[in-house]
Design a protein around this motif. Structure first.
Motif, PDB file in Angstrom:
ATOM      1  N   PRO A   1      42.175  27.215  47.535  1.00 39.18           N
ATOM      2  CA  PRO A   1      40.894  26.552  47.126  1.00 39.18           C
ATOM      3  C   PRO A   1      40.414  25.111  48.008  1.00 39.18           C
ATOM      4  CG  PRO A   1      42.110  27.276  45.572  1.00 39.18           C
ATOM      5  CD  PRO A   1      42.819  26.818  45.971  1.00 39.18           C
TER       6      PRO A   1
ATOM      7  N   TRP B   1      33.003  30.002  42.425  1.00 40.42           N
ATOM      8  CA  TRP B   1      34.184  30.571  43.157  1.00 40.42           C
ATOM      9  C   TRP B   1      33.208  31.698  44.491  1.00 40.42           C
ATOM     10  CZ3 TRP B   1      38.646  29.540  43.772  1.00 40.42           C
ATOM     11  CH2 TRP B   1      39.401  29.663  42.411  1.00 40.42           C
TER      12      TRP B   1
ATOM     13  N   VAL C   1      33.360  28.891  47.248  1.00 46.17           N
ATOM     14  CA  VAL C   1      33.876  27.504  47.438  1.00 46.17           C
ATOM     15  C   VAL C   1      35.011  28.178  48.649  1.00 46.17           C
ATOM     16  CG1 VAL C   1      36.390  26.604  46.682  1.00 46.17           C
ATOM     17  CG2 VAL C   1      34.862  27.417  45.000  1.00 46.17           C
TER      18      VAL C   1
ATOM     19  N   VAL D   1      38.049  29.294  50.861  1.00 43.12           N
ATOM     20  CA  VAL D   1      39.458  30.081  50.397  1.00 43.12           C
ATOM     21  C   VAL D   1      40.133  29.939  51.926  1.00 43.12           C
ATOM     22  CG1 VAL D   1      40.735  31.134  48.832  1.00 43.12           C
ATOM     23  CG2 VAL D   1      38.290  30.881  48.489  1.00 43.12           C
TER      24      VAL D   1
ATOM     25  N   ALA E   1      40.877  36.952  47.626  1.00 45.29           N
ATOM     26  CA  ALA E   1      40.009  35.709  47.864  1.00 45.29           C
ATOM     27  C   ALA E   1      38.583  36.378  48.078  1.00 45.29           C
ATOM     28  CB  ALA E   1      40.746  35.434  49.450  1.00 45.29           C
TER      29      ALA E   1
ATOM     30  N   SER F   1      35.438  34.803  46.447  1.00 49.44           N
ATOM     31  CA  SER F   1      34.692  33.617  47.402  1.00 49.44           C
ATOM     32  C   SER F   1      33.709  35.016  48.265  1.00 49.44           C
ATOM     33  CB  SER F   1      35.958  32.574  47.992  1.00 49.44           C
ATOM     34  OG  SER F   1      34.457  31.795  49.207  1.00 49.44           O
TER      35      SER F   1
END
Length: 257
Positions: free
Chosen positions: A111, A123, A126, A128, A145, A149
């Motif tokens: 991340p 999140w 974010v 990833v 993931a 995200s």
């Protein structure tokens, strides 16, 4: 999925709690200090361990969330217990081969964010960065993931390292400059909050136009009078920051010659 985490720091805490909120079950939390493991394990309804040898291997994924220099040591300990599940690390600068050279199924879940105990993580926004040594394992990492995200990218270890280096400049070094700014105004009894609008405007410009186009200041203008005044002030009150000021000013002048 049944997941175990090795590590109990900021990344481990934020990541595991986010995954737990999406229904994943945490089996073991392993940390060198059992008290640290117990603290996170209590929040995950998991078992706390301080020895990898005691891990339950009836799991789908092991996540290694420790310092970069400790990842290799952890992998060697995992080799001893021969896990058959996917093993991930969360490092931005560590090659996937640190795992894949020793274990069958290896991947990366990185991340691109700064983590603090005091602040929640958004999140969904974010980035990833993911990687794995087989297509099947890559899909597992991608699934994890994408649950957290909307910004999931498959990048190689070399690409991820370049992003990590860039992140050090964009985040760690810039934050240190904020710290120096705080020290400077504190020395003269000036309110640091007066700089907040400027800091926000700088970030907004750097993310809306090229940072090079957004550059301002006496170094960019080659204003030697102001540069000398600043250096004299630093020499008098904060000489330990003088060389950094000179170096940054010199680099800005070269960039905008």
């Amino acid at each position: 999925m049944r997941i175990s985490i090795i590590g109990s720091g900021r990344v481990a805490t934020h990541l595991t709690l986010a995954l737990k909120a999406h229904g994943h079950v945490f089996v073991d939390v392993c940390s060198r200090k059992i008290t640290h493991a117990e603290g996170l394990a209590a929040r995950l309804n998991a078992r706390a361990l301080n020895h990898i040898d005691n891990m339950d291997l009836n799991i789908d994924v092991v996540i290694i969330a420790v310092s970069d220099q400790s990842i290799g040591e952890v992998v060697q300990q995992l080799v001893n217990i021969k896990p058959t599940c996917l093993v991930l690390h969360t490092s931005g600068s560590t090659h996937v081969t640190v795992i894949s050279d020793h274990l069958a199924y290896a991947g990366v879940f990185y991340p691109l964010q700064t983590f603090s105990v005091e602040h929640d993580v958004d999140w969904l926004n974010v980035p990833v960065l993911i990687e794995a040594n087989t297509p099947q394992q890559l899909e597992i990492v991608r699934l994890l993931a994408q649950q957290l995200s909307t910004k999931v990218y498959e990048y190689s270890s070399a690409q991820r390292l370049s992003l990590h280096l860039a992140a050090v400049f964009a985040c760690n070094f810039s934050n240190y400059c904020y710290d120096v700014a705080h020290q400077i105004v504190q020395e003269q009894g000036v309110d640091f909050e007066l700089l907040f609008p400027l800091m926000m405007a700088t970030t907004n410009k750097a993310t809306s136009i090229s940072p090079s186009m957004a550059q301002t200041g006496p170094a960019m203008r080659h204003d030697e009078v102001i540069l000398k005044q600043h250096q004299a002030l630093l020499k008098k009150y904060m000489p330990n920051h003088l060389e950094m000021y000179r170096l940054l000013s010199e680099q800005i002048q070269k960039r905008h010659s």
